[in-house]
Design a protein around this motif. Sequence first.
Motif, short mmCIF file in Angstrom:
data_model
loop_
_atom_site.label_atom_id
_atom_site.label_comp_id
_atom_site.label_asym_id
_atom_site.label_seq_id
_atom_site.Cartn_x
_atom_site.Cartn_y
_atom_site.Cartn_z
N THR A 89 -4.42 -17.11 -8.42
CA THR A 89 -4.49 -15.73 -8.19
C THR A 89 -4.44 -15.60 -6.60
OG1 THR A 89 -5.62 -15.26 -10.16
CG2 THR A 89 -5.75 -13.55 -8.68
N VAL A 90 -3.56 -14.71 -6.28
CA VAL A 90 -3.34 -14.27 -4.78
C VAL A 90 -3.72 -12.78 -4.76
CG1 VAL A 90 -2.09 -14.13 -2.73
CG2 VAL A 90 -1.98 -16.31 -4.14
N ALA A 91 -4.86 -12.27 -4.09
CA ALA A 91 -4.99 -10.99 -3.99
C ALA A 91 -5.01 -10.44 -2.47
CB ALA A 91 -6.34 -10.86 -4.40
N ILE A 92 -4.16 -9.35 -2.30
CA ILE A 92 -4.09 -9.06 -1.25
C ILE A 92 -4.66 -7.62 -1.03
CG2 ILE A 92 -2.30 -8.50 0.89
CD1 ILE A 92 -0.18 -9.79 -0.78
N ASP A 93 -5.58 -7.64 0.08
CA ASP A 93 -6.68 -6.33 0.23
C ASP A 93 -6.16 -5.79 1.40
OD1 ASP A 93 -8.27 -4.31 0.08
OD2 ASP A 93 -9.91 -5.39 -0.56
N TYR A 94 -5.55 -4.74 1.61
CA TYR A 94 -5.10 -3.97 2.97
C TYR A 94 -6.20 -2.88 3.35
CZ TYR A 94 -0.43 -5.88 2.19
OH TYR A 94 0.63 -6.43 1.89
N GLY A 95 -7.29 -2.73 2.39
CA GLY A 95 -8.45 -1.66 2.65
C GLY A 95 -7.97 -0.30 2.79
N THR A 96 -8.51 0.37 3.43
CA THR A 96 -8.08 1.94 3.73
C THR A 96 -6.89 2.14 4.83
OG1 THR A 96 -9.83 1.82 5.58
CG2 THR A 96 -10.68 2.35 3.41
N GLY A 97 -6.46 0.82 5.19
CA GLY A 97 -5.23 1.18 6.22
C GLY A 97 -5.06 -0.23 6.95
N CYS A 98 -4.00 -0.73 6.97
CA CYS A 98 -3.54 -2.00 7.85
C CYS A 98 -2.28 -1.82 8.28
CB CYS A 98 -3.66 -3.57 6.83
SG CYS A 98 -3.33 -4.83 7.81
N THR A 99 -2.17 -1.62 9.61
CA THR A 99 -1.08 -1.31 10.32
C THR A 99 -0.30 -2.42 10.96
OG1 THR A 99 -1.78 1.07 10.66
CG2 THR A 99 -0.17 0.31 12.04
N ASP A 100 1.03 -2.50 10.76
CA ASP A 100 1.78 -3.53 11.57
C ASP A 100 3.00 -2.92 12.10
OD1 ASP A 100 2.61 -6.05 12.18
OD2 ASP A 100 3.74 -6.27 10.24
N SER A 101 3.74 -3.42 13.16
CA SER A 101 4.72 -2.90 13.83
C SER A 101 5.73 -4.09 13.97
CB SER A 101 4.29 -2.14 15.02
OG SER A 101 3.43 -3.04 15.84
N GLY A 105 16.35 -2.33 16.14
CA GLY A 105 17.28 -1.93 16.88
C GLY A 105 16.89 -0.89 18.06
N GLY A 106 16.02 -1.61 18.87
CA GLY A 106 15.07 -0.80 20.27
C GLY A 106 14.23 0.30 19.70
N THR A 107 14.01 0.40 18.58
CA THR A 107 13.08 1.48 17.72
C THR A 107 11.96 0.99 17.29
OG1 THR A 107 14.94 2.82 17.52
CG2 THR A 107 12.92 3.29 16.45
N LEU A 108 10.75 1.26 17.71
CA LEU A 108 9.50 1.01 17.27
C LEU A 108 9.31 1.49 15.81
CD1 LEU A 108 6.76 -0.66 17.64
CD2 LEU A 108 5.80 1.45 18.50
N VAL A 109 8.85 0.56 14.78
CA VAL A 109 8.81 1.06 13.50
C VAL A 109 7.38 0.63 13.00
CG1 VAL A 109 9.49 0.87 10.98
CG2 VAL A 109 11.14 0.84 12.93
N THR A 110 6.30 1.35 12.49
CA THR A 110 5.20 0.89 12.09
C THR A 110 5.00 0.99 10.66
OG1 THR A 110 4.11 3.13 12.46
CG2 THR A 110 4.06 1.72 14.19
N ILE A 111 4.26 0.16 9.91
CA ILE A 111 4.12 0.43 8.59
C ILE A 111 2.45 -0.02 8.59
CG2 ILE A 111 4.55 -0.58 6.45
CD1 ILE A 111 7.07 -2.30 8.01
N THR A 112 2.04 1.12 7.62
CA THR A 112 0.67 1.14 7.22
C THR A 112 0.60 1.12 5.79
OG1 THR A 112 -0.21 2.31 9.07
CG2 THR A 112 -1.71 2.33 7.70
N ALA A 137 -3.35 -1.73 -6.91
CA ALA A 137 -4.68 -0.75 -7.23
C ALA A 137 -4.70 0.06 -6.14
CB ALA A 137 -5.90 -1.54 -7.28
N GLY A 138 -4.34 1.45 -6.22
CA GLY A 138 -4.41 2.19 -4.94
C GLY A 138 -3.40 1.91 -3.90
N TYR A 139 -2.21 1.20 -4.09
CA TYR A 139 -1.25 0.65 -3.20
C TYR A 139 -0.39 1.81 -2.73
CZ TYR A 139 2.24 -2.01 -0.64
OH TYR A 139 3.03 -2.69 0.01
N SER A 140 -0.31 1.97 -1.03
CA SER A 140 0.84 2.89 -0.59
C SER A 140 1.08 2.21 0.71
CB SER A 140 0.13 4.03 -0.38
OG SER A 140 -0.77 4.00 0.62
N SER A 141 2.35 2.52 1.18
CA SER A 141 2.89 2.33 2.46
C SER A 141 3.41 3.54 3.32
CB SER A 141 4.02 1.20 2.26
OG SER A 141 5.12 1.70 1.66
N THR A 142 3.11 3.57 4.39
CA THR A 142 3.59 4.64 5.19
C THR A 142 4.31 3.93 6.47
OG1 THR A 142 1.61 5.97 4.62
CG2 THR A 142 2.65 6.57 6.73
N ILE A 143 5.47 4.50 6.68
CA ILE A 143 6.35 4.27 7.62
C ILE A 143 6.57 5.32 8.55
CG2 ILE A 143 8.71 3.30 8.10
CD1 ILE A 143 8.91 2.41 5.27
#
Length: 305
Positions: A89-101, A105-112, A137-143
């Motif tokens: 079992t592998v459980a990935i917990d992003y908590g209340t918000g984990c941001t990566d960037s 193409g020269g444009t900054l993209v962030t994903i939370t 469980a309560g999973y979402s992604s914001t770009i």
Amino acid sequence: MVASIALWSCKKEESTDPTTTLDQEVTNSSVETASEAQEEADKLESDINEIEKTFSSTINARTTGDTTVTFKRCASVSITKNTTASTRTVAIDYGTGCTDSITSGGTLVTITRKGKVTIVYTGKWNALNTVSTTAFAGYSSTITKNGQTLSRTISGTRKVTNLSSITFNSNGLTGTPKFRYENNLTIELPAIDNDRPAATVTYISDKTKTWSKGFGSFSPFDDEFTVTGTFSGTNRKGVAYSAEIQEAVTHKTECWKSSIFMPVSGKVKYTTARGDATVDYGDGTCDRKVTVVINGNTYEYDAGQ
């Protein structure tokens, strides 16, 4: 995977026949909605693939207690092997918000990402016939890209069966990975414009994906995937659709450098109450242009205009 924002402003050759125009709108909505749903599934798959490669020895260990590692700078990943079975079992917990960037193409993209994703494996992740089942469980992604922000929430299940044997040697991972993906997802999509309001859609798919080029290399931009199978769901307009890949769909990650995430070739047949439509993704060129034939009428649009 570099994440995209599916801002589809379709430039198309419209018919003056109102019935034909409605047929086109329903087809476009089905194509666009399926693309958004698959994009979320692909982003998730990319994260899981990265974890499997990075922590492969821990996931495959014969015996292990709870092991916790950090992923994407701030996500917590726990890896557990059942001591009396082969289940892992592998459980990935992003908590209340984990941001990566990342810069694309020269444009900054962030994903939370938020929430938790749990994957249960029936055996070693890279072994033939291993099945992994993913739950949310309560999973979402914001770009966020170019000042625009889109958030999507996913629930449901995702089942992956390994149809290949992936091996390790002095050169790293080798083989031609092939997997069967069975998705049964509900996705909350944000509003994009008046024609594409916020909606909760379903996405059910049974696809086989072959990693035909680039596996095992250190570059994210030399990969090529071919996909076959079927999928179905509801689009933003609330219309049910089903689809069958008639000619294998091909994705090239070299297109990501130009922020293009659509297939570069292949044909898909969509069916709705309005009739059948065939979508042709082109000749392998990195672009957003597709040709659609519906009820005997042909039109083109560019999903990037």
